[in-house]
Design a protein around this motif. Structure first.
Motif, PDB file in Angstrom:
ATOM      1  N   GLN A   1      28.029 -10.080  69.493  1.00  0.00           N
ATOM      2  CA  GLN A   1      28.021  -8.955  70.432  1.00  0.00           C
ATOM      3  C   GLN A   1      27.226  -7.776  69.910  1.00  0.00           C
ATOM      4  O   GLN A   1      27.266  -6.696  70.481  1.00  0.00           O
TER       5      GLN A   1
ATOM      6  N   HIS B   1      25.135  -8.664  75.044  1.00  0.00           N
ATOM      7  CA  HIS B   1      26.348  -8.128  74.417  1.00  0.00           C
ATOM      8  C   HIS B   1      27.608  -8.710  75.038  1.00  0.00           C
ATOM      9  O   HIS B   1      28.506  -9.187  74.330  1.00  0.00           O
TER      10      HIS B   1
ATOM     11  N   ARG C   1      22.229  -3.348  76.344  1.00  0.00           N
ATOM     12  CA  ARG C   1      22.561  -4.238  75.230  1.00  0.00           C
ATOM     13  C   ARG C   1      22.547  -5.676  75.741  1.00  0.00           C
ATOM     14  O   ARG C   1      23.598  -6.293  75.907  1.00  0.00           O
TER      15      ARG C   1
ATOM     16  N   ASN D   1      23.439  -6.226  69.091  1.00  0.00           N
ATOM     17  CA  ASN D   1      22.037  -6.388  69.452  1.00  0.00           C
ATOM     18  C   ASN D   1      21.105  -6.119  68.288  1.00  0.00           C
ATOM     19  O   ASN D   1      19.892  -6.305  68.404  1.00  0.00           O
ATOM     20  N   SER D   2      21.670  -5.674  67.176  1.00  0.00           N
ATOM     21  CA  SER D   2      20.859  -5.327  66.019  1.00  0.00           C
ATOM     22  C   SER D   2      21.513  -5.879  64.761  1.00  0.00           C
ATOM     23  O   SER D   2      22.711  -5.647  64.522  1.00  0.00           O
TER      24      SER D   2
END
Length: 282
Positions: free
Chosen positions: A63, A126, A123, A65-66
């Protein structure tokens, strides 16, 4: 006496089988750790209405994004266990990633529609990660009730829709956001704010509540939102990803005679903060 920490699914399932055999009601509080009073309020709510309470701690890589954000997320298992010790928790389930997502794992749970605006737009993927891990945790714990905070409003609606659509035998219990004295919604990410940033952060809920008050008193929506955006900018925030009034349940456009929700996501001090507040339309 501290709650037993169970890192292994087999041990958790053995305990759950016994509780189920005894006819006991099981509540679960899913978390990613770095616990604060908001999480603890969910645990207390579960303790009041369930025979057994499980807290899950799993920092879900799917969950984020980075990769940097995932790596920086606080991991405080020892202090989390100490916070849970006096609350009567029956088990703290702390699986490793291999138990949740073994190499053979190939299934993704996706909730369309309600997951797409707001957080979903900023996102990507996510909520697929959220829906997948929540489904797994519900299956692992076999809980009768699951407790989620309203601070993550869109997540709460996504999980509610997931349970409805898949006919999962778990009741979702929404719980009010817990706020600091200055109004900031409690979040594990708040730990990453500098002292100056933490002082500035209180402007976000202040602007949100004031915009809600204005809308409820008849101020045109766009005027109220523009004023809130100016307040947030003046407080030193950077990008505001969204500040929108939405239908509370569907997150679509607001409709007459239905509850609405004002939601915001904004950056401060390199930290992404989200918040929301209910609005009763005039």
């Amino acid at each position: 006496m501290s709650a037993p920490i169970l890192p292994d699914l087999a041990d958790l399932r053995a305990a759950v089988r016994q509780w189920k055999a005894d006819g006991q009601v099981i509540g679960v509080v899913p978390t990613m750790g770095a616990l604060h009073d908001g999480h603890l309020s969910l645990v207390r709510r579960a303790r009041e209405s369930c025979d057994r309470v499980i807290v899950t701690i799993f920092v879900n890589p799917r969950q984020f994004n980075s990769a940097e954000d995932f790596a920086r997320y606080p991991r405080t298992e020892d202090s989390d266990a100490a916070l849970l010790a006096p609350l009567g928790v029956d088990a703290v389930f702390v699986p490793d990633a291999a138990q949740v997502y073994p190499p053979s794992h190939a299934t993704v749970v996706s909730v369309s529609g309600i997951s797409e605006p707001l957080e979903g737009a900023h996102r990507p993927g996510h909520f697929d990660g959220v829906a997948t891990v929540v489904t797994l945790l519900f299956n692992m714990t076999q809980a009768d009730r699951a407790y989620f905070g309203e601070k993550d409003w869109q997540q709460l609606q996504v999980v509610t829709r997931l349970v409805q659509d898949l006919k999962l035998p778990v009741e979702i219990i929404p719980c009010p956001s817990i706020r600091a004295d200055d109004g900031l919604a409690l979040s594990s990410r708040n730990q990453r704010l500098t002292p100056q940033g933490r002082a500035q952060a209180a402007a976000l809920p202040a602007a949100l509540f004031e915009a809600a008050r204005q809308i409820e008193s008849g101020t045109p929506e766009q005027q109220a939102l523009a004023s809130a955006l100016a307040t947030i900018a003046d407080a030193g925030f950077g990008e505001v990803e969204y500040l929108e009034l939405r239908d509370a349940a569907t997150l679509g456009p607001v409709l007459p005679d239905r509850p609405a929700r004002l939601l915001v996501a904004a950056w401060l001090d390199g930290v992404r903060l989200i918040d929301n507040v209910g609005v009763t339309l005039p």
